[in-house]
Design an enzyme around this catalytic site. Structure first.
Site, PDB file in Angstrom:
ATOM      1  N   THR A 131      41.106  12.882 -42.625  1.00 38.55           N
ATOM      2  CA  THR A 131      41.714  13.919 -41.791  1.00 38.55           C
ATOM      3  C   THR A 131      43.045  13.469 -41.204  1.00 38.55           C
ATOM      4  OG1 THR A 131      41.415  15.116 -39.707  1.00 38.55           O
ATOM      5  CG2 THR A 131      40.292  13.020 -39.880  1.00 38.55           C
ATOM      6  N   ASP A 132      43.897  14.441 -40.869  1.00 40.96           N
ATOM      7  CA  ASP A 132      45.167  14.119 -40.199  1.00 40.96           C
ATOM      8  C   ASP A 132      44.943  13.625 -38.775  1.00 40.96           C
ATOM      9  OD1 ASP A 132      44.406  16.534 -39.028  1.00 40.96           O
ATOM     10  OD2 ASP A 132      46.290  17.580 -39.438  1.00 40.96           O
ATOM     11  N   GLU A 133      43.723  13.851 -38.232  1.00 38.35           N
ATOM     12  CA  GLU A 133      43.489  13.480 -36.824  1.00 38.35           C
ATOM     13  C   GLU A 133      43.547  11.973 -36.595  1.00 38.35           C
ATOM     14  OE1 GLU A 133      40.410  15.465 -34.721  1.00 38.35           O
ATOM     15  OE2 GLU A 133      40.764  17.370 -35.729  1.00 38.35           O
ATOM     16  N   TYR A 156      35.422  11.513 -32.929  1.00 35.57           N
ATOM     17  CA  TYR A 156      35.463  11.940 -34.342  1.00 35.57           C
ATOM     18  C   TYR A 156      36.609  11.245 -35.081  1.00 35.57           C
ATOM     19  CZ  TYR A 156      36.872  14.780 -38.357  1.00 35.57           C
ATOM     20  OH  TYR A 156      37.271  15.186 -39.606  1.00 35.57           O
ATOM     21  N   LYS A 160      36.603   8.490 -38.217  1.00 35.58           N
ATOM     22  CA  LYS A 160      37.246   8.721 -39.519  1.00 35.58           C
ATOM     23  C   LYS A 160      38.311   7.642 -39.772  1.00 35.58           C
ATOM     24  CE  LYS A 160      36.727  11.725 -42.063  1.00 35.58           C
ATOM     25  NZ  LYS A 160      35.781  11.928 -43.188  1.00 35.58           N
TER      26      LYS A 160
HETATM   27  P1  NAD Z   1      31.107  20.201 -42.646  1.00 34.31           P
HETATM   28  O1  NAD Z   1      30.615  19.764 -41.314  1.00 34.31           O
HETATM   29  O2  NAD Z   1      31.231  21.661 -42.938  1.00 34.31           O
HETATM   30  O3  NAD Z   1      30.175  19.587 -43.786  1.00 34.31           O
HETATM   31  C1  NAD Z   1      29.717  18.263 -43.749  1.00 34.31           C
HETATM   32  C2  NAD Z   1      28.600  18.128 -44.777  1.00 34.31           C
HETATM   33  O4  NAD Z   1      28.158  16.764 -44.739  1.00 34.31           O
HETATM   34  C3  NAD Z   1      27.372  19.009 -44.475  1.00 34.31           C
HETATM   35  O5  NAD Z   1      26.927  19.622 -45.661  1.00 34.31           O
HETATM   36  C4  NAD Z   1      26.337  18.026 -43.952  1.00 34.31           C
HETATM   37  O6  NAD Z   1      25.006  18.402 -44.241  1.00 34.31           O
HETATM   38  C5  NAD Z   1      26.730  16.751 -44.689  1.00 34.31           C
HETATM   39  N1  NAD Z   1      26.318  15.551 -43.948  1.00 34.31           N
HETATM   40  C6  NAD Z   1      26.519  15.278 -42.635  1.00 34.31           C
HETATM   41  N2  NAD Z   1      25.954  14.092 -42.314  1.00 34.31           N
HETATM   42  C7  NAD Z   1      25.400  13.614 -43.446  1.00 34.31           C
HETATM   43  C8  NAD Z   1      24.680  12.429 -43.773  1.00 34.31           C
HETATM   44  N3  NAD Z   1      24.421  11.509 -42.838  1.00 34.31           N
HETATM   45  N4  NAD Z   1      24.259  12.241 -45.059  1.00 34.31           N
HETATM   46  C9  NAD Z   1      24.527  13.168 -46.020  1.00 34.31           C
HETATM   47  N5  NAD Z   1      25.184  14.324 -45.759  1.00 34.31           N
HETATM   48  C10 NAD Z   1      25.619  14.534 -44.500  1.00 34.31           C
HETATM   49  O7  NAD Z   1      32.491  19.449 -42.840  1.00 34.31           O
HETATM   50  P2  NAD Z   1      33.825  19.919 -43.598  1.00 34.31           P
HETATM   51  O8  NAD Z   1      34.664  20.667 -42.651  1.00 34.31           O
HETATM   52  O9  NAD Z   1      33.461  20.511 -44.896  1.00 34.31           O
HETATM   53  O10 NAD Z   1      34.515  18.494 -43.822  1.00 34.31           O
HETATM   54  C11 NAD Z   1      34.236  17.734 -44.999  1.00 34.31           C
HETATM   55  C12 NAD Z   1      35.057  16.454 -44.952  1.00 34.31           C
HETATM   56  O11 NAD Z   1      36.435  16.772 -44.870  1.00 34.31           O
HETATM   57  C13 NAD Z   1      34.752  15.574 -43.740  1.00 34.31           C
HETATM   58  O12 NAD Z   1      34.796  14.243 -44.160  1.00 34.31           O
HETATM   59  C14 NAD Z   1      35.892  15.869 -42.770  1.00 34.31           C
HETATM   60  O13 NAD Z   1      36.157  14.758 -41.966  1.00 34.31           O
HETATM   61  C15 NAD Z   1      37.026  16.137 -43.742  1.00 34.31           C
HETATM   62  N6  NAD Z   1      38.083  17.060 -43.256  1.00 34.31           N
HETATM   63  C16 NAD Z   1      37.769  18.287 -42.746  1.00 34.31           C
HETATM   64  C17 NAD Z   1      38.802  19.165 -42.383  1.00 34.31           C
HETATM   65  C18 NAD Z   1      38.516  20.541 -41.831  1.00 34.31           C
HETATM   66  O14 NAD Z   1      39.446  21.227 -41.397  1.00 34.31           O
HETATM   67  N7  NAD Z   1      37.293  21.018 -41.846  1.00 34.31           N
HETATM   68  C19 NAD Z   1      40.127  18.758 -42.504  1.00 34.31           C
HETATM   69  C20 NAD Z   1      40.410  17.476 -43.007  1.00 34.31           C
HETATM   70  C21 NAD Z   1      39.372  16.643 -43.398  1.00 34.31           C
HETATM   71  O1  DAU Z   2      42.916  18.506 -38.401  1.00 36.66           O
HETATM   72  C1  DAU Z   2      41.808  18.399 -39.244  1.00 36.66           C
HETATM   73  C2  DAU Z   2      40.543  18.590 -38.451  1.00 36.66           C
HETATM   74  O2  DAU Z   2      40.484  19.978 -38.131  1.00 36.66           O
HETATM   75  C3  DAU Z   2      39.293  18.179 -39.200  1.00 36.66           C
HETATM   76  O3  DAU Z   2      39.331  16.794 -39.442  1.00 36.66           O
HETATM   77  C4  DAU Z   2      38.034  18.517 -38.403  1.00 36.66           C
HETATM   78  O4  DAU Z   2      36.884  18.216 -39.163  1.00 36.66           O
HETATM   79  C5  DAU Z   2      38.064  20.003 -38.101  1.00 36.66           C
HETATM   80  O5  DAU Z   2      36.966  20.329 -37.284  1.00 36.66           O
HETATM   81  C6  DAU Z   2      39.370  20.397 -37.399  1.00 36.66           C
HETATM   82  O6  DAU Z   2      39.424  19.839 -36.050  1.00 36.66           O
HETATM   83  P1  DAU Z   2      39.963  20.708 -34.817  1.00 36.66           P
HETATM   84  O7  DAU Z   2      39.421  20.121 -33.579  1.00 36.66           O
HETATM   85  O8  DAU Z   2      41.422  20.922 -34.915  1.00 36.66           O
HETATM   86  O9  DAU Z   2      39.227  22.117 -35.170  1.00 36.66           O
HETATM   87  P2  DAU Z   2      38.508  23.209 -34.250  1.00 36.66           P
HETATM   88  O10 DAU Z   2      38.294  24.408 -35.123  1.00 36.66           O
HETATM   89  O11 DAU Z   2      37.355  22.647 -33.513  1.00 36.66           O
HETATM   90  O12 DAU Z   2      39.634  23.575 -33.184  1.00 36.66           O
HETATM   91  C7  DAU Z   2      40.902  24.078 -33.572  1.00 36.66           C
HETATM   92  C8  DAU Z   2      41.720  24.284 -32.317  1.00 36.66           C
HETATM   93  O13 DAU Z   2      41.158  25.368 -31.565  1.00 36.66           O
HETATM   94  C9  DAU Z   2      41.727  23.077 -31.397  1.00 36.66           C
HETATM   95  O14 DAU Z   2      43.003  22.975 -30.791  1.00 36.66           O
HETATM   96  C10 DAU Z   2      40.669  23.419 -30.350  1.00 36.66           C
HETATM   97  C11 DAU Z   2      40.762  24.933 -30.242  1.00 36.66           C
HETATM   98  N1  DAU Z   2      39.490  25.647 -29.923  1.00 36.66           N
HETATM   99  C12 DAU Z   2      38.387  25.366 -30.671  1.00 36.66           C
HETATM  100  C13 DAU Z   2      37.185  25.986 -30.418  1.00 36.66           C
HETATM  101  C14 DAU Z   2      35.952  25.659 -31.224  1.00 36.66           C
HETATM  102  C15 DAU Z   2      39.455  26.591 -28.912  1.00 36.66           C
HETATM  103  O15 DAU Z   2      40.494  26.882 -28.264  1.00 36.66           O
HETATM  104  N2  DAU Z   2      38.269  27.221 -28.661  1.00 36.66           N
HETATM  105  C16 DAU Z   2      37.119  26.954 -29.355  1.00 36.66           C
HETATM  106  O16 DAU Z   2      36.060  27.553 -29.047  1.00 36.66           O
END
Ligand code: NAD
Ligand code: DAU
Length: 350
Positions: A131-133, A156, A160
């Site tokens: 992730t970019d975080e 988190y 990562k």
């Molecule tokens: P998600 O939470 O939707 O899915 C995570 C999946 O991992 C689920 O299916 C869950 O059952 C599985 N999982 C969790 N713990 C586990 C364990 N201990 N063993 C086996 N499986 C397990 O997450 P996502 O948003 O699809 O993110 C997927 C990947 O991409 C993550 O590594 C996250 O850090 C990365 N990522 C997410 C975003 C985003 O915006 N969502 C952006 C950049 C990177």
């Molecule tokens: O940047 C990549 C990341 O983006 C991924 O690595 C993470 O897995 C993914 O969850 C996401 O993280 P964020 O914290 O940016 O996503 P989230 O959807 O939780 O929040 C997006 C923005 O919205 C953040 O600034 C917090 C704000 N927010 C979020 C929620 C859930 C609110 O204002 N209200 C809310 O209820």
């Protein structure tokens, strides 16, 4: 015939990656390993679950013995590792689970890949999805590049960042052929409604308050999830060993502007008078340590591997809303039971 392990394939991004690989590469054998936590859902894969090149294994990456056994049984050529605890708010409430899954789970996979491949890494690849975080928080200007120093600020992102370091350590120490990518915020179908966009869609649909943290001034760089899956395909096949690629949408939005756009789209789709949904916006207590801004410079991926985002945000957001409205059963299913408890716990004190 390549055999690829995809972890976390029942989650949001993982299910899009599985769908792409299973359909695009009928000669590959795709194994999906997922623990089916609250965020994992096999309904996300209904359309491809019967394909002959797809297998599902329910298993937890924190179970080192099980992981070793799966690698012995299957002899994978490649691993695309997405399984993770992925929600920042949950990491604030329960950090240890993030260390277990994101750090230890990744180390178990690295160990198992190394043991399974011995010294013969020809044609092998370990791809870690990050992730970019990990780069921390930007001010009003600037972008994260692949050389930006790590500065994670939430449990988190710290977990990562740590897993990224372990993956690179296995490359430098043991020569494991790794590649990494760090992506910005994804949006699209099948995202669990604890994250901003599906949570807002679900709340508007139910005429419930829309919780906006702080003043809604935080900025995220949004990318269509299918574009991320496509980038993963490109990097898995053509990325260089030991390299990191940033993936982003060049698409920055303040949360409050994004929420207003969603309100307009939802009013249109639901046939409500313009302004109806915006009345639900409620400013609530800010997230602890809330990163102000993320923005990715993805020029390395564009220049070296010719990947670029394919879709305009407004179009992607409309498609996303259409999907959630057309898949009411999916939404009802994932928001029943444990989701209600989570929601009450997370938002009651805000
Ligand atoms: P998600 O939470 O939707 O899915 C995570 C999946 O991992 C689920 O299916 C869950 O059952 C599985 N999982 C969790 N713990 C586990 C364990 N201990 N063993 C086996 N499986 C397990 O997450 P996502 O948003 O699809 O993110 C997927 C990947 O991409 C993550 O590594 C996250 O850090 C990365 N990522 C997410 C975003 C985003 O915006 N969502 C952006 C950049 C990177
Ligand atoms: O940047 C990549 C990341 O983006 C991924 O690595 C993470 O897995 C993914 O969850 C996401 O993280 P964020 O914290 O940016 O996503 P989230 O959807 O939780 O929040 C997006 C923005 O919205 C953040 O600034 C917090 C704000 N927010 C979020 C929620 C859930 C609110 O204002 N209200 C809310 O209820």
């Amino acid at each position: 015939m390549a055999k690829i392990l995809i972890t976390g394939g029942a989650g949001f991004i993982g299910s899009h990656v599985i769908r792409l690989f299973v359909r695009k590469y009928p000669d590959y054998r795709i194994v999906n390993l997922d623990a089916l936590t609250y965020a994992g859902n096999l309904e996300n894969l209904k359309d491809i679950e019967d394909r002959p090149n797809y297998t599902f294994i329910k298993g937890d990456i924190t179970d080192a013995g099980l992981i070793r056994q799966i690698f012995t049984d299957h002899r994978f050529d490649g691993i695309i590792h997405l399984a993770a605890e992925s929600h920042v708010d949950r990491s604030i409430a329960n950090p240890a689970a993030f260390v277990e899954t994101n750090v230890m789970g990744t180390v178990h996979l690295l160990n198992a890949a190394k043991a399974s491949w011995g010294d013969n890494f020809a044609g092998k690849r370990f791809y870690h999805i990050s992730t970019d975080e990990v780069y921390g928080s930007l001010g009003e200007t600037g972008f994260f590049t692949e050389t930006t120093a790590y500065d994670p600020r939430s449990p988190y992102s710290a977990s990562k960042a740590s897993s990224d370091h372990f993956v690179r350590a296995w490359y430098h120490t043991y020569g494991l052929p790794v590649v990494l990518s760090n992506c910005s915020n994804n949006y699209g179908s099948h995202q669990f409604p604890e994250k901003l966009i599906p949570l807002v869609i679900n709340n508007i649909k139910n005429m419930a308050e829309i919780p906006v943290y702080g003043k809604g001034e935080n900025v995220r760089d949004w990318l269509w999830v299918e574009d991320h899956a496509h980038a993963i395909d490109v990097i898995y096949h053509r990325g260089k060993d030991g390299e990191t690629y940033n993936i982003g949408g060049l698409n920055e939005w303040k949360n409050i502007d994004l929420v207003h756009l969603l309100c307009q789209i939802m009013d249109n789709k639901l046939g409500r008078a313009q302004g109806t949904s915006a009345k639900l916006i409620t400013f609530v207590k800010d997230r602890a340590g809330h990163d102000l801004r993320y923005a990715i410079d993805a020029s390395k991926l564009s220049n070296e591997l010719n990947w670029n985002p394919s879709i305009q945000f407004e179009e992607g957001l409309e498609k996303t809303v259409d999907w959630y409205l057309a898949n009411e059963e999916w939404l009802t299913h994932v928001t029943s039971g444990a989701y209600k408890n989570y929601y009450d716990q997370q938002y009651k004190q805000r």
